[in-house]
Design an enzyme around this catalytic site. Structure first.
Site, PDB file in Angstrom:
ATOM      1  N   HIS A  55      -1.003  -5.127  12.475  1.00 51.50           N
ATOM      2  CA  HIS A  55      -0.728  -3.858  11.711  1.00 51.50           C
ATOM      3  C   HIS A  55      -1.783  -2.848  11.911  1.00 51.50           C
ATOM      4  O   HIS A  55      -1.938  -2.087  11.047  1.00 51.50           O
ATOM      5  CB  HIS A  55      -0.544  -4.391  10.206  1.00 51.50           C
ATOM      6  N   ASN A 127       6.763  -6.513   4.305  1.00 50.59           N
ATOM      7  CA  ASN A 127       7.629  -6.017   5.408  1.00 50.59           C
ATOM      8  C   ASN A 127       8.944  -5.257   5.266  1.00 50.59           C
ATOM      9  O   ASN A 127       9.312  -5.534   4.027  1.00 50.59           O
ATOM     10  CB  ASN A 127       7.940  -7.243   6.842  1.00 50.59           C
ATOM     11  N   TYR A 337      -6.237 -12.506   4.336  1.00 52.07           N
ATOM     12  CA  TYR A 337      -6.214 -10.853   4.271  1.00 52.07           C
ATOM     13  C   TYR A 337      -7.656 -10.350   3.865  1.00 52.07           C
ATOM     14  O   TYR A 337      -8.123  -9.564   4.408  1.00 52.07           O
ATOM     15  CB  TYR A 337      -5.159 -10.468   3.455  1.00 52.07           C
TER      16      TYR A 337
END
Ligand code: NDP
Length: 496
Positions: A55, A127, A337
Site C-alpha cells: 500500500h 480494502n 501494522y
C-alpha cells in the site's frame, strides 16, 4: 505590499544569502563552515522515509462520519450513537505498486479510515473488496513476495503470482474479484470499502455481537477495462490523486453509505462457514446490511507528506464498544501494522499531528527518540504504576470488554481442512452477466501471459470447481490472447 518573513536556519537565525555558497574566491572551493549549505543537503538526504512495504501509493482526504441509524443496543461506542459526528481521515491505495506506481493499475485498493473519536482513535483498515487472498497470516509475507519484484530480474512475475494462487485455493475468491470489473475502479470515489475482518460490538450489558462494516459508494460503481486503464496511464500516472483532490477542491464531496452486518455471538458456532475467515463474506441473505450513517470526505490535506504519507492506520486502534474477533489475519495485523509504523515513522508515530487522538491521552510510556511530549501521566512523580500520586492516570474498568470463551488444543491446524473455497466464488460468478464474465476471462488471460502451462492447468482445476463456464471461458480467452492450447481436466481432478 506584503512583508515577507525572514528566512532563517532551522535554529531560527537569519540567513543572509540563499543563492551563493560560501567559497574561497569566486571559483571555490567551498568552506566547511557553510553550515547552511550542509544543513540544506543533509535535510534533502532525509526527505524520504521508508515507503510502506504494501500500500505504498496512496491518496487521502479528511472528512466526517455521521451516524443516522440506531445501533445503541449493540455497542456503547460513542462515535456510533445516533447523531454522532466524528472527524476522520481516509487513505486509499493500491497494494503492490511502489510510491511512484501509476494509479490506474489492476489491483486491490486499500480503504483505510481513522476516526478521531472522543474515546480515542478508531481505525478501520480495510480494502475495496470484502475478502482477502489469505486466511492464515503465516502466508502474508509469502503472498506479498509474489506481488513484488523478483529478486533477480527486479520485475514483477506473473509466474510467481499464479504459482502461489494455484497452490492456495483460499485465494480464489479474491482473485476472482480482482480480475473482475471491480479490480480497476475509475476513481477512489467509485468503489466500496469493506472493513474486511469480522469485528465485534459490545454493550453495557456485556452482550457481544460480531460485526462486518461496509461503505457503499454514493458516486456509483465505475470501472475501467485494462485497455481504458492503460490509456489513462498513458496520459497521467496520478489519475486517482487528480480525481479525489479535484472533486474535493470543487466541493463535490464524495460520500459513502455506512452499513453493518450484525451476527449474534453464538451464531458463529452455527454458520456453515467460518465467520472469522477473511476469505469469506457473510451472505446478505443471512445477515442483511443495516444502514447506520454516511461518511463524507470534504477537506484536502494541506501537506501530503504530513497528513497522508505520515498517517498511521492500525487495526489495533479500537474504542470501548468495539472489539476484535478470532480472525487469525486480524490478530496478526493488530501487531503488524503498529509495528510497521514504529519502523516507518518512529516510536512515537502516534504523536505526529495526523495520528494524534483528539481526546486527552494519559499513559506511562516515556522517553525514546523524538519524544517531544514529555511524560503523558501529567505529573513528574507519576512515572510508574500502581502509585499513590494524586491525580495520576488510573484504569477504566468500564472499558473492559465482556469475556470471550475460547477453547481447543494448541496445534498448527490445517486451515484448508473443512473449508469450502468455491461455493461463495460460484455465488459471485453467478452474479456476473455475460459481458462481465467475458471481461473476467480476458483479464485473467492477460494476467497469465508467460505463465508455464503446468501452473495454468493447476489453476484451471480451481476454476472448473467454481463453474464449468469459468474454466472454459478462461481457456478460450487464453487461446485468443496467447494461442494457448487446451489441455483437458480429468473428472478426477475436477472432483478432488
Ligand atoms: P447477494 O446477492 O445478496 O449480494 C450480492 C452482493 O454482491 C451485492 O450486494 C454486491 O455487494 C456484490 N456484487 C454484486 N455485483 C457484483 C460484482 N459484479 N462484483 C463484485 N461484487 C458484486 O449475495 P451474497 O451476499 O450471498 O453474496 C454473493 C457474492 O457476492 C459473495 O459470494 C461475494 O463474492 C459477493 N459479495 C458479497 C458481499 C457480502 O457482504 N455478502 C459483499 C460484496 C460482494 P455490494 O453491495 O457490497 O456492492
Amino acid at each position: 505590499m506584503t512583508t515577507r518573513p525572514p528566512l532563517t536556519t532551522t535554529a531560527g537565525s537569519a540567513v543572509p544569502d540563499n543563492q551563493n555558497s560560501l567559497t574561497a574566491g569566486p571559483r571555490g572551493g567551498i568552506m566547511l563552515q557553510d553550515y547552511q549549505l550542509l544543513e540544506k543537503l543533509a535535510h534533502q538526504n532525509r526527505e524520504r522515509i521508508p515507503e510502506r512495504v504494501v500500500h505504498a501509493k496512496g491518496w487521502g482526504a479528511h472528512g466526517t462520519l455521521t451516524i443516522t441509524g440506531d445501533i445503541s443496543r449493540y455497542t456503547k461506542a460513542s462515535c456510533l450513537q445516533p447523531g454522532a459526528v466524528t472527524p476522520m481521515l481516509a487513505r486509499f491505495s493500491t497494494v503492490a505498486g511502489e510510491q511512484g506506481a501509476a494509479d490506474h493499475e489492476r489491483d486491490v485498493r486499500g480503504f483505510a479510515l481513522k476516526f478521531y473519536t472522543k474515546e480515542g482513535n478508531w481505525d478501520l483498515v480495510g480494502n475495496n473488496t470484502p475478502v482477502f487472498f489469505i486466511r492464515d497470516p503465516y502466508k502474508f509475507p509469502d503472498f506479498i513476495h509474489t506481488q513484488k519484484r523478483h529478486p533477480k530480474t527486479n520485475m514483477r512475475s506473473a509466474t510467481a503470482m499464479w504459482d502461489y494462487w494455484s497452490l492456495s485455493p483460499e485465494a480464489l475468491h479474491q482473485v476472482t474479484i480482482l480480475m473482475s470489473d471491480r479490480g480497476l475502479p475509475v476513481t477512489p470515489m467509485n468503489m466500496n470499502g469493506y472493513g474486511s475482518h469480522t469485528y465485534s460490538f459490545w454493550n453495557d450489558a456485556g452482550e457481544r455481537h460480531w460485526v462486518k462494516f461496509h461503505f457503499k459508494t454514493q458516486q456509483g460503481h465505475k470501472h475501467y477495462t485494462n485497455e481504458e486503464g492503460e490509456a489513462v496511464i498513458g496520459r497521467t500516472r496520478e489519475g486517482y490523486q487528480e480525481a479525489l483532490y479535484g472533486a474535493i477542491e470543487d466541493k463535490a464531496f464524495p460520500r459513502w453509505t455506512v452499513q453493518v452486518q450484525i451476527m449474534p455471538e453464538l451464531d458463529a458456532e452455527k454458520t456453515g462457514y467460518n465467520p472469522f475467515d477473511l476469505t469469506k463474506v457473510w451472505p446478505h441473505g443471512d445477515y442483511p446490511p443495516i444502514e447506520i450513517g454516511v461518511m463524507e470526505l470534504n477537506r484536502n490535506p494541506d501537506n501530503y507528506f504530513a497528513e497522508i504519507e505520515s498517517a498511521a492506520f492500525s487495526p489495533s486502534n479500537i474504542v470501548p464498544g468495539i472489539g476484535f474477533s478470532p480472525d487469525k489475519v486480524l490478530q496478526a495485523r493488530i501487531f503488524s501494522y503498529a509495528d510497521a509504523h514504529r519502523y516507518r515513522l518512529g516510536t512515537h508515530y502516534e504523536q505526529l499531528p495526523v495520528n494524534q487522538p483528539k481526546c486527552p491521552v494519559h499513559h506511562y510510556n516515556r522517553d525514546g527518540n523524538m519524544n517531544h511530549f514529555g511524560l503523558r501521566s501529567g505529573n513528574p512523580d507519576a512515572y510508574y504504576e500502581p502509585n499513590t500520586v494524586l491525580g495520576s492516570p488510573a484504569e477504566v474498568p468500564s472499558a473492559k470488554e465482556p469475556p470471550l470463551r475460547i477453547d481447543g488444543a494448541m496445534a498448527r491446524f490445517n486451515h484448508r481442512d473443512g473449508n469450502d473455497d468455491y461455493g461463495q466464488v460460484t455465488a459471485l460468478f453467478n452474479l456476473f452477466d455475460a459481458d462481465q464474465k467475458a471481461r473476467l476471462f480476458s483479464n485473467i488471460a492477460a494476467a497469465m501471459n508467460g505463465v508455464p502451462s503446468d501452473i495454468i492447468e493447476r489453476q484451471m482445476v480451481h476454476f472448473v470447481r467454481v463453474h464449468a463456464d469459468y474454466e472454459a471461458g478462461v481457456r478460450t480467452a487464453l487461446k485468443a490472447a496467447h494461442g494457448y492450447e487446451a489441455n483437458t481436466i480429468s473428472e478426477g481432478e475436477a472432483a478432488e
